[in-house]
Design a protein around this motif. Sequence first.
Motif, short mmCIF file in Angstrom:
data_model
loop_
_atom_site.label_atom_id
_atom_site.label_comp_id
_atom_site.label_asym_id
_atom_site.label_seq_id
_atom_site.Cartn_x
_atom_site.Cartn_y
_atom_site.Cartn_z
N ARG A 189 -62.12 31.72 -16.36
CA ARG A 189 -61.30 30.51 -16.29
C ARG A 189 -62.07 29.37 -16.92
NH1 ARG A 189 -58.90 29.46 -10.45
NH2 ARG A 189 -59.31 27.43 -11.32
N ASP B 208 -63.83 24.06 -13.85
CA ASP B 208 -63.19 22.96 -13.15
C ASP B 208 -64.13 21.76 -13.22
OD1 ASP B 208 -62.34 21.12 -11.20
OD2 ASP B 208 -61.69 22.68 -9.82
N THR C 223 -66.25 20.85 -10.24
CA THR C 223 -67.27 21.76 -9.71
C THR C 223 -68.38 22.08 -10.69
OG1 THR C 223 -66.12 23.78 -10.37
CG2 THR C 223 -65.58 22.87 -8.21
N ARG D 47 -64.35 29.05 -10.44
CA ARG D 47 -64.12 27.63 -10.73
C ARG D 47 -65.19 27.04 -11.62
NH1 ARG D 47 -62.59 24.12 -5.64
NH2 ARG D 47 -62.19 22.65 -7.32
#
Length: 167
Positions: free
Chosen positions: A151, A154, A157, A137
């Motif tokens: 990824r 986020d 986070t 994340r």
Amino acid sequence: MTTTAQPTATTAAAPNAVLRVPPAAPAAAAAHFAASLAFHADVSDVASALAAGGDPGFVVIDTRNTASWDQGHVPGAIHLPTAFIPAQAEQLLDKSVPVVTYCWGPGCNGATRAALALAQLGYQVKEMLGGFEYWAREGFAYETWEGEARREADPLTAPLDAEDCGC
């Protein structure tokens, strides 16, 4: 006419939920938080230490099963599922090198169980808070059975416009 009861000396208003139990004395709080840092490392600190190059002074252990490891793991981590720690730790780990354990994420205590098993065998150990979930994340690269993956970070986070959060 409606009246509202007023607190009296014998019926003082209850404190809010935060202060119902008063904060610890500063010395006790310092001891608690120092102890917490002795047992835990966060994902960003682990990633930063690994990215700095060279020997970080610790080894990272993924404590999940093989299917989970194949789905994604921290680059350079050693795969040592918790159930195999008693039989395999001494073959894979040096007791003079601290160990950082991780599992899926904050909803899983597998890394805690692994840390306990390692500590009982005489290893210095910390648990990586957030586990693999927060590693992914926060946008750090990870390895899968198919190769490297990453990824997008986020925004709940990880900071999107800075190297780190400044904490």
